[in-house]
Design an enzyme around this catalytic site. Structure first.
Site, PDB file in Angstrom:
ATOM      1  N   LEU A   1       7.756  22.147  53.363  1.00  0.00           N
ATOM      2  CA  LEU A   1       6.731  22.891  54.087  1.00  0.00           C
ATOM      3  C   LEU A   1       7.137  24.351  54.270  1.00  0.00           C
ATOM      4  CD1 LEU A   1       6.035  20.261  56.886  1.00  0.00           C
ATOM      5  CD2 LEU A   1       4.638  20.694  54.856  1.00  0.00           C
TER       6      LEU A   1
ATOM      7  N   GLU B   1      18.737  19.105  61.725  1.00  0.00           N
ATOM      8  CA  GLU B   1      18.708  19.436  63.150  1.00  0.00           C
ATOM      9  C   GLU B   1      17.364  19.103  63.788  1.00  0.00           C
ATOM     10  OE1 GLU B   1      20.111  23.214  65.750  1.00  0.00           O
ATOM     11  OE2 GLU B   1      18.402  23.608  64.435  1.00  0.00           O
ATOM     12  N   ASP B   2      16.303  19.135  62.992  1.00  0.00           N
ATOM     13  CA  ASP B   2      14.978  18.903  63.552  1.00  0.00           C
ATOM     14  C   ASP B   2      14.744  17.457  63.976  1.00  0.00           C
ATOM     15  OD1 ASP B   2      14.103  21.551  63.264  1.00  0.00           O
ATOM     16  OD2 ASP B   2      13.516  21.210  61.185  1.00  0.00           O
TER      17      ASP B   2
ATOM     18  N   ARG C   1       7.288  14.814  57.893  1.00  0.00           N
ATOM     19  CA  ARG C   1       8.699  14.788  58.264  1.00  0.00           C
ATOM     20  C   ARG C   1       9.064  13.600  59.157  1.00  0.00           C
ATOM     21  NH1 ARG C   1      11.629  20.198  59.629  1.00  0.00           N
ATOM     22  NH2 ARG C   1      13.277  18.754  58.994  1.00  0.00           N
TER      23      ARG C   1
ATOM     24  N   HIS D   1      10.208  27.751  64.475  1.00  0.00           N
ATOM     25  CA  HIS D   1      10.887  27.101  65.593  1.00  0.00           C
ATOM     26  C   HIS D   1      11.469  28.152  66.535  1.00  0.00           C
ATOM     27  CE1 HIS D   1      11.533  23.579  62.658  1.00  0.00           C
ATOM     28  NE2 HIS D   1      10.720  23.132  63.607  1.00  0.00           N
TER      29      HIS D   1
ATOM     30  N   CYS E   1      19.847  24.835  61.371  1.00  0.00           N
ATOM     31  CA  CYS E   1      19.049  23.634  61.095  1.00  0.00           C
ATOM     32  C   CYS E   1      19.660  22.731  60.026  1.00  0.00           C
ATOM     33  CB  CYS E   1      17.617  23.998  60.739  1.00  0.00           C
ATOM     34  SG  CYS E   1      17.429  25.153  59.396  1.00  0.00           S
TER      35      CYS E   1
END
Length: 258
Positions: A19, A67-68, A87, A163, A248
């Protein structure tokens, strides 16, 4: 001293399909991305971190941005519920990994959405970017999990970047750093230091004043050196094309050992 652990996940061969939200798409070289990821992981190991590789997710183009998928505070892990539907399959293997590492596991439930990249921990304060991938219900659920552990949760508006940690991270002394055009309200942070490059807003604290950061921010590296820190630059250019940064690409589990 117990080993500090960093959870990582190798990039999918399909990373170029990931994305892109706030920048224009440009070609990504999957083989070069793998090389850069290996260099990133080696930099962590060189500076005292044990890397723990979670199961690859080759069908998830954005899976390398591990990390997300989870937020860890002390020994408690909150499994995220990504704001992008594509995701959501990324979290299962990460849940298994943090459980094996001894974390107590909690989850974000519908209608909440939360991306770990929206969460910045500075001491016992947890800043959470609201907007985009993380919604109000996600913030509320994070608050319910971590405030009983003496965390102070502060919601921060975020709409100009992917983010919160695309805009800001923090130095070892707690000073929040960011590139001013991307930071909606610097006054939210008690101590804020503007940096001259977008990529300079992202640091991983390696310990001992060492800062893992992108090699694409040389002016900011010079600023940090003048402040007495030791920049550790790594080339993550292929991930920057996908709105990725140094934070991330790993989940640092130092809080388990403090």
């Amino acid at each position: 001293m117990p080993s500090k652990k960093a959870l990582i996940r190798r990039p999918s061969p399909r990373i170029a399909e990931g994305l892109v939200t706030h920048i224009e798409r440009s070609p990504v070289d999957a083989m070069l991305a793998l090389e850069q990821w290996a260099g990133y992981a080696e930099a962590l190991r060189t500076h005292g971190w044990e890397t723990v590789e979670t199961e690859p997710a080759d069908d998830c183009p954005d899976g390398v941005f591990v990390e997300d998928t989870v937020v860890v505070f002390r020994n408690v892990a909150l499994i995220a519920r990504p704001g992008a539907d594509s995701r959501k399959p990324e979290t299962a293997a990460v849940e298994e990994s943090v459980a094996r590492l001894g974390c107590s596991v909690n989850w974000v439930w519908e209608p909440g959405t939360l991306d770990g990249g929206d969460v910045l921990k500075v001491g016992n304060t947890i800043y959470v970017g609201r907007g985009g991938r993380t919604n109000a219900a996600g913030v509320q659920q994070l608050r319910a999990v971590f405030e009983p552990l003496d965390a102070r949760v502060v919601a921060v508006p975020n709409s100009t970047v992917l983010h919160l940690k695309t805009a800001v991270t923090a130095l070892p002394d707690g000073t929040v750093i960011g590139h001013p055009p991307l930071v909606e309200d610097p006054s939210v942070f008690p101590h804020f230091l503007p940096v001259p490059e977008e990529a300079g807003a992202h640091v991983v604290l390696l310990g001992g004043g060492r800062l893992l950061m992108a090699s694409s921010a040389p002016k900011t590296a010079e600023l940090f050196s003048e402040l007495g820190y030791e920049p550790v630059p790594v080339d993550i250019g292929e991930f920057e094309k996908m709105e990725g940064c140094v934070t991330c690409l790993s989940v640092r589990l130092r809080d388990l050992y403090e």
